[in-house]
Design a protein around this motif. Structure first.
Motif, PDB file in Angstrom:
ATOM      1  N   ARG A  18       0.842  -1.213   0.000  1.00 14.02           N
ATOM      2  CA  ARG A  18       0.000   0.000   0.000  1.00 14.02           C
ATOM      3  C   ARG A  18       0.870   1.254   0.000  1.00 14.02           C
ATOM      4  O   ARG A  18       0.596   2.208  -0.723  1.00 14.02           O
ATOM      5  N   ILE A  19       1.910   1.251   0.808  1.00  9.70           N
ATOM      6  CA  ILE A  19       2.795   2.422   0.850  1.00  9.70           C
ATOM      7  C   ILE A  19       3.549   2.541  -0.480  1.00  9.70           C
ATOM      8  O   ILE A  19       3.694   3.642  -1.024  1.00  9.70           O
ATOM      9  N   PHE A  33       0.446  14.373   0.305  1.00  6.13           N
ATOM     10  CA  PHE A  33       1.128  15.586   0.763  1.00  6.13           C
ATOM     11  C   PHE A  33       0.108  16.619   1.236  1.00  6.13           C
ATOM     12  O   PHE A  33       0.276  17.231   2.300  1.00  6.13           O
ATOM     13  N   GLN A  34      -0.954  16.819   0.472  1.00  3.06           N
ATOM     14  CA  GLN A  34      -1.990  17.785   0.857  1.00  3.06           C
ATOM     15  C   GLN A  34      -2.627  17.395   2.195  1.00  3.06           C
ATOM     16  O   GLN A  34      -2.901  18.244   3.041  1.00  3.06           O
ATOM     17  N   GLN A  35      -2.856  16.099   2.405  1.00  4.55           N
ATOM     18  CA  GLN A  35      -3.428  15.634   3.671  1.00  4.55           C
ATOM     19  C   GLN A  35      -2.461  15.861   4.828  1.00  4.55           C
ATOM     20  O   GLN A  35      -2.880  16.227   5.929  1.00  4.55           O
ATOM     21  N   VAL A  36      -1.173  15.626   4.596  1.00  6.80           N
ATOM     22  CA  VAL A  36      -0.164  15.855   5.636  1.00  6.80           C
ATOM     23  C   VAL A  36      -0.165  17.331   6.031  1.00  6.80           C
ATOM     24  O   VAL A  36      -0.172  17.674   7.220  1.00  6.80           O
ATOM     25  N   ILE A  37      -0.184  18.202   5.034  1.00  5.50           N
ATOM     26  CA  ILE A  37      -0.169  19.647   5.293  1.00  5.50           C
ATOM     27  C   ILE A  37      -1.422  20.062   6.060  1.00  5.50           C
ATOM     28  O   ILE A  37      -1.349  20.812   7.044  1.00  5.50           O
ATOM     29  N   ILE A 141       1.718   3.910  10.406  1.00  4.09           N
ATOM     30  CA  ILE A 141       0.366   3.345  10.454  1.00  4.09           C
ATOM     31  C   ILE A 141      -0.268   3.616  11.805  1.00  4.09           C
ATOM     32  O   ILE A 141       0.271   3.250  12.844  1.00  4.09           O
ATOM     33  N   GLU A 142      -1.426   4.263  11.767  1.00  4.01           N
ATOM     34  CA  GLU A 142      -2.156   4.529  13.002  1.00  4.01           C
ATOM     35  C   GLU A 142      -3.020   3.333  13.387  1.00  4.01           C
ATOM     36  O   GLU A 142      -3.065   2.930  14.535  1.00  4.01           O
ATOM     37  N   ARG A 143      -3.704   2.767  12.388  1.00  2.00           N
ATOM     38  CA  ARG A 143      -4.596   1.623  12.653  1.00  2.00           C
ATOM     39  C   ARG A 143      -4.632   0.697  11.457  1.00  2.00           C
ATOM     40  O   ARG A 143      -4.484   1.130  10.323  1.00  2.00           O
ATOM     41  N   ILE A 144      -4.875  -0.577  11.747  1.00  2.00           N
ATOM     42  CA  ILE A 144      -5.149  -1.568  10.722  1.00  2.00           C
ATOM     43  C   ILE A 144      -6.463  -2.221  11.122  1.00  2.00           C
ATOM     44  O   ILE A 144      -6.562  -2.808  12.198  1.00  2.00           O
ATOM     45  N   THR A 156      -5.166   3.025   8.281  1.00  4.69           N
ATOM     46  CA  THR A 156      -5.270   4.441   8.592  1.00  4.69           C
ATOM     47  C   THR A 156      -3.847   4.909   8.819  1.00  4.69           C
ATOM     48  O   THR A 156      -3.173   4.447   9.733  1.00  4.69           O
ATOM     49  N   TYR A 157      -3.395   5.796   7.935  1.00  3.16           N
ATOM     50  CA  TYR A 157      -2.018   6.266   8.008  1.00  3.16           C
ATOM     51  C   TYR A 157      -1.880   7.331   9.081  1.00  3.16           C
ATOM     52  O   TYR A 157      -2.799   8.084   9.359  1.00  3.16           O
TER      53      TYR A 157
END
Length: 175
Positions: A18-19, A33-37, A141-144, A156-157
């Motif tokens: 996935r990554i 990138f937009q989500q990170v920002i 990874i926050e959640r699987i 969930t990244y």
């Protein structure tokens, strides 16, 4: 007790795939990138508001403390300890908020750095030791979530982790 992340090889392969998929798709790289920002912006606003609120709270507590100073001679040790503890707790929370704001400022990344880190993820992954892989998975990874009905997995990244990885890769390349 200590927490340990245990990922079966097939699950690990899924996460890496996935990554890697993000790393090969410029559109997904840009969206990521937009989500990170946006996540950093949201966190920064929340932390700034928290730091401001805590500063006001700390000022009020200090003012109350000044009013109580004259009464401390007759106050019990428990009262003195409670007032002191309240001041220290608020001060620590303010410091924690300010520290996280500084970390967010330090985590500013360029889209090209994130794209490069995502593109280079698989070769990087292949040379990592098991403990390093565990650290990277925890970072990214926050959640699987697994749906037993249809056998699907949802990741969930941790977007801040992607920014951190990009910063680490950029730092390594610069040295």
């Amino acid at each position: 007790g200590a927490e340990f992340l245990v990922i079966r090889p097939t699950l690990e392969d899924f996460v890496v795939e996935r990554i890697a998929a993000i790393g090969t798709d410029p559109g997904l790289q840009h969206e990521t990138f937009q989500q990170v920002i946006e996540q950093a912006r949201t966190e920064r606003r929340a932390l700034s508001a928290e730091a401001s609120r805590l500063e006001k709270d700390l000022t009020a507590v200090r003012r109350e403390t000044e009013g109580l100073v004259g009464q401390l001679a007759s106050a019990t040790a428990a009262t003195t300890a409670a007032v002191t503890s309240g001041i220290e707790e608020r001060a620590q929370r303010r410091i924690s908020s300010e520290r996280r704001l500084a970390e967010l400022d330090a985590e500013r990344i360029e889209e090209s750095d994130l794209s490069r880190a995502l593109r280079d993820f698989v070769p990087l992954w292949e040379v990592l030791t098991v403990p390093e892989r565990e650290r990277v998975i925890r970072l990214l990874i926050e959640r699987i979530d697994y749906d037993g009905r249809d056998g699907s997995l949802r990741l969930t990244y941790r977007l801040a982790g992607l920014a951190h990885l990009a910063a680490e890769v950029a730092t390594e390349e610069a040295s």
